[in-house]
Design a protein around this motif. Structure first.
Motif, PDB file in Angstrom:
ATOM      1  N   ASP A 150      18.102   8.636  30.344  1.00  0.00           N
ATOM      2  CA  ASP A 150      17.139   9.488  31.164  1.00  0.00           C
ATOM      3  C   ASP A 150      17.021  10.903  30.460  1.00  0.00           C
ATOM      4  O   ASP A 150      17.006  11.802  31.308  1.00  0.00           O
ATOM      5  CB  ASP A 150      17.391   9.486  32.440  1.00  0.00           C
ATOM      6  N   VAL A 151      16.602  10.924  29.341  1.00  0.00           N
ATOM      7  CA  VAL A 151      16.788  12.161  28.547  1.00  0.00           C
ATOM      8  C   VAL A 151      15.197  12.699  28.410  1.00  0.00           C
ATOM      9  O   VAL A 151      15.237  13.790  27.977  1.00  0.00           O
ATOM     10  CB  VAL A 151      17.226  12.112  27.274  1.00  0.00           C
ATOM     11  N   LYS A 178      24.555   1.777  10.022  1.00  0.00           N
ATOM     12  CA  LYS A 178      24.689   2.478  11.316  1.00  0.00           C
ATOM     13  C   LYS A 178      23.395   3.166  11.582  1.00  0.00           C
ATOM     14  O   LYS A 178      22.541   3.280  10.552  1.00  0.00           O
ATOM     15  CB  LYS A 178      25.552   3.775  10.949  1.00  0.00           C
ATOM     16  N   PHE A 179      23.014   3.078  13.069  1.00  0.00           N
ATOM     17  CA  PHE A 179      21.400   3.221  13.278  1.00  0.00           C
ATOM     18  C   PHE A 179      21.372   3.918  14.596  1.00  0.00           C
ATOM     19  O   PHE A 179      22.380   3.618  15.553  1.00  0.00           O
ATOM     20  CB  PHE A 179      20.554   2.000  13.132  1.00  0.00           C
ATOM     21  N   THR A 180      20.504   4.610  14.747  1.00  0.00           N
ATOM     22  CA  THR A 180      20.029   5.104  16.224  1.00  0.00           C
ATOM     23  C   THR A 180      18.987   4.570  16.654  1.00  0.00           C
ATOM     24  O   THR A 180      17.836   4.432  16.057  1.00  0.00           O
ATOM     25  CB  THR A 180      19.606   6.781  16.121  1.00  0.00           C
ATOM     26  N   ILE A 181      19.011   4.361  18.012  1.00  0.00           N
ATOM     27  CA  ILE A 181      17.890   3.649  18.683  1.00  0.00           C
ATOM     28  C   ILE A 181      17.238   4.074  19.838  1.00  0.00           C
ATOM     29  O   ILE A 181      18.173   5.024  20.632  1.00  0.00           O
ATOM     30  CB  ILE A 181      18.330   2.076  19.206  1.00  0.00           C
ATOM     31  N   TYR A 182      16.017   4.566  19.930  1.00  0.00           N
ATOM     32  CA  TYR A 182      15.253   5.394  20.987  1.00  0.00           C
ATOM     33  C   TYR A 182      14.576   4.390  21.749  1.00  0.00           C
ATOM     34  O   TYR A 182      13.686   3.376  21.274  1.00  0.00           O
ATOM     35  CB  TYR A 182      14.317   6.369  20.509  1.00  0.00           C
ATOM     36  N   LEU A 183      14.756   4.190  23.164  1.00  0.00           N
ATOM     37  CA  LEU A 183      14.104   3.333  23.996  1.00  0.00           C
ATOM     38  C   LEU A 183      13.335   3.824  25.009  1.00  0.00           C
ATOM     39  O   LEU A 183      13.897   5.040  25.676  1.00  0.00           O
ATOM     40  CB  LEU A 183      14.983   2.362  24.657  1.00  0.00           C
ATOM     41  N   TYR A 184      12.005   3.459  25.483  1.00  0.00           N
ATOM     42  CA  TYR A 184      11.230   3.797  26.443  1.00  0.00           C
ATOM     43  C   TYR A 184      10.797   2.851  27.238  1.00  0.00           C
ATOM     44  O   TYR A 184      10.225   1.657  26.670  1.00  0.00           O
ATOM     45  CB  TYR A 184      10.014   4.765  25.903  1.00  0.00           C
ATOM     46  N   LYS A 185      11.005   2.731  28.685  1.00  0.00           N
ATOM     47  CA  LYS A 185      10.495   1.859  29.426  1.00  0.00           C
ATOM     48  C   LYS A 185       8.932   2.042  29.935  1.00  0.00           C
ATOM     49  O   LYS A 185       9.143   2.825  30.979  1.00  0.00           O
ATOM     50  CB  LYS A 185      11.458   1.138  30.655  1.00  0.00           C
ATOM     51  N   GLN A 234      15.817  -1.799  34.964  1.00  0.00           N
ATOM     52  CA  GLN A 234      14.550  -0.931  35.188  1.00  0.00           C
ATOM     53  C   GLN A 234      15.114   0.347  35.677  1.00  0.00           C
ATOM     54  O   GLN A 234      14.295   1.376  35.447  1.00  0.00           O
ATOM     55  CB  GLN A 234      13.587  -1.740  36.146  1.00  0.00           C
ATOM     56  N   ASN A 235      16.285   0.576  36.121  1.00  0.00           N
ATOM     57  CA  ASN A 235      16.896   1.729  36.624  1.00  0.00           C
ATOM     58  C   ASN A 235      16.646   2.851  35.335  1.00  0.00           C
ATOM     59  O   ASN A 235      16.887   4.149  35.639  1.00  0.00           O
ATOM     60  CB  ASN A 235      18.310   1.524  37.336  1.00  0.00           C
ATOM     61  N   VAL A 236      16.923   2.425  34.230  1.00  0.00           N
ATOM     62  CA  VAL A 236      16.868   3.153  32.955  1.00  0.00           C
ATOM     63  C   VAL A 236      15.554   3.339  32.563  1.00  0.00           C
ATOM     64  O   VAL A 236      14.772   2.694  32.299  1.00  0.00           O
ATOM     65  CB  VAL A 236      17.827   2.682  32.015  1.00  0.00           C
ATOM     66  N   LYS A 237      15.143   4.976  32.661  1.00  0.00           N
ATOM     67  CA  LYS A 237      13.802   5.068  32.323  1.00  0.00           C
ATOM     68  C   LYS A 237      13.828   5.225  30.469  1.00  0.00           C
ATOM     69  O   LYS A 237      12.595   4.795  29.935  1.00  0.00           O
ATOM     70  CB  LYS A 237      13.444   6.509  32.718  1.00  0.00           C
ATOM     71  N   ASP A 238      14.552   5.828  30.056  1.00  0.00           N
ATOM     72  CA  ASP A 238      14.619   5.866  28.419  1.00  0.00           C
ATOM     73  C   ASP A 238      16.191   6.181  27.945  1.00  0.00           C
ATOM     74  O   ASP A 238      17.063   6.448  28.995  1.00  0.00           O
ATOM     75  CB  ASP A 238      13.686   7.021  28.125  1.00  0.00           C
ATOM     76  N   ASN A 277      30.957   1.084  32.432  1.00  0.00           N
ATOM     77  CA  ASN A 277      30.214   1.953  33.160  1.00  0.00           C
ATOM     78  C   ASN A 277      30.140   3.342  32.667  1.00  0.00           C
ATOM     79  O   ASN A 277      31.161   3.879  32.777  1.00  0.00           O
ATOM     80  CB  ASN A 277      30.654   1.798  34.615  1.00  0.00           C
ATOM     81  N   ILE A 278      28.989   3.667  32.011  1.00  0.00           N
ATOM     82  CA  ILE A 278      28.387   4.661  31.681  1.00  0.00           C
ATOM     83  C   ILE A 278      27.464   5.646  32.580  1.00  0.00           C
ATOM     84  O   ILE A 278      26.380   5.167  32.581  1.00  0.00           O
ATOM     85  CB  ILE A 278      28.044   4.767  30.086  1.00  0.00           C
ATOM     86  N   LYS A 279      27.835   6.497  33.358  1.00  0.00           N
ATOM     87  CA  LYS A 279      27.160   7.333  34.411  1.00  0.00           C
ATOM     88  C   LYS A 279      26.172   6.633  35.347  1.00  0.00           C
ATOM     89  O   LYS A 279      25.317   6.692  35.393  1.00  0.00           O
ATOM     90  CB  LYS A 279      26.136   8.282  33.491  1.00  0.00           C
ATOM     91  N   GLY A 280      27.078   5.480  35.783  1.00  0.00           N
ATOM     92  CA  GLY A 280      26.444   4.580  36.721  1.00  0.00           C
ATOM     93  C   GLY A 280      25.840   3.276  36.211  1.00  0.00           C
ATOM     94  O   GLY A 280      25.296   2.551  37.012  1.00  0.00           O
ATOM     95  N   TYR A 281      25.583   3.170  34.781  1.00  0.00           N
ATOM     96  CA  TYR A 281      25.030   2.060  34.354  1.00  0.00           C
ATOM     97  C   TYR A 281      25.997   1.091  33.665  1.00  0.00           C
ATOM     98  O   TYR A 281      26.901   1.720  32.984  1.00  0.00           O
ATOM     99  CB  TYR A 281      24.214   2.661  33.199  1.00  0.00           C
ATOM    100  N   ASN A 282      25.821   0.106  33.776  1.00  0.00           N
ATOM    101  CA  ASN A 282      26.820  -1.072  33.051  1.00  0.00           C
ATOM    102  C   ASN A 282      26.082  -1.271  31.770  1.00  0.00           C
ATOM    103  O   ASN A 282      25.048  -1.880  31.724  1.00  0.00           O
ATOM    104  CB  ASN A 282      26.804  -2.348  34.037  1.00  0.00           C
TER     105      ASN A 282
END
Length: 251
Positions: A231-232, A57-64, A34-38, A200-205
């Protein structure tokens, strides 16, 4: 007296440590996610069966939106035959597919969660496990634990899913799954997913390399993360059927 106190503290620590339930572990993982918003991430997907190799190859956009609602848009870039093919998922019963060859967007059945993702050894439900391990339909039992991992046995009440049970290993420190075994409704193990590289990327595993081994047809699929941004500020309205029909995805 001092020895008695030490023994009592040790016993108390053991009782508290082992009082974690399977649901507690899933909730811990869910809270970590849950720490990641998008996020926006770029992946390469490679499927190998015998001598045949397919790469996409694909790009994924996520939103919580909430802890139980995660929206996703997946747009393919390669191969050329799949370019701009786009999938929107807003829940098991709200899935849309944009087909650029026909310039149409259609809503597809929720049963598609068992379909192969881009012809790979992952299903759409498997992809969800990468970023949303907890589910209201899951019943988790903590079977054992050691210094490094929790080991869960998971069942569910969703008769539409291909798998009946899961054995899942959760890394205690990272608080994410690192290994999953799938069992069908006949009790046979038929697939293994291994989260083989975690960074670990910018504090996220983050799992940056995930491998699915299909034990039935002896094929293997790798998903490799090429790039990710967290979180963009993606707005909720971006996740709509109108968005996925556009030649360029903007928010």
């Amino acid at each position: 007296m001092r020895k008695v106190f030490v023994v009592l503290v040790s016993v108390l620590f053991f009782v508290v440590a082992f009082s974690m339930t399977g649901q507690d572990v899933l909730d811990m993982v869910k809270k970590n996610y849950q720490n990641v918003k998008d996020e926006i991430a770029v992946f390469t997907l490679k499927t190998v069966q015998g001598k045949e190799v397919q790469e996409k190859k694909f790009t994924i956009y996520l939103y919580k939106k909430t802890e139980d609602e995660v929206y996703a848009i997946m747009r393919f870039e390669k191969p050329e035959a799949d370019k701009d093919l786009t999938l929107l998922v807003k829940g098991a019963d709200e899935i849309y597919l944009y087909m650029p060859a026909f310039k149409t967007t259609k809503r597809i059945s929720g049963a598609a969660k068992n379909d192969k993702f881009a012809g790979s050894d992952f299903t759409y439900k498997d992809i969800e496990l990468v970023y949303k391990v907890s589910d209201k339909n899951y019943n988790a039992t903590l079977t054992k634990e050691d210094e490094k991992n929790y080991y869960l046995h998971i069942t569910h009440n969703d008769k539409e899913l291909d798998f009946k049970e899961l054995d899942m290993t959760i890394d205690k420190k990272l608080k994410i799954p690192v290994y999953i075994e799938f069992y069908n409704w006949q009790g046979e193990k038929y697939k293994i997913i291994d989260f083989s590289e975690i960074k670990n990327i910018k504090g996220y595993n983050v799992p940056t390399r995930v491998i699915a081994n299909n034990l039935s047809n002896k094929s293997k699929t790798e998903i490799i993360m090429e790039d990710v941004k967290f979180d963009v500020g993606i707005p909720e309205k971006f996740f709509s059927p109108a968005t996925i029909s556009k030649p360029v995805l903007k928010f």
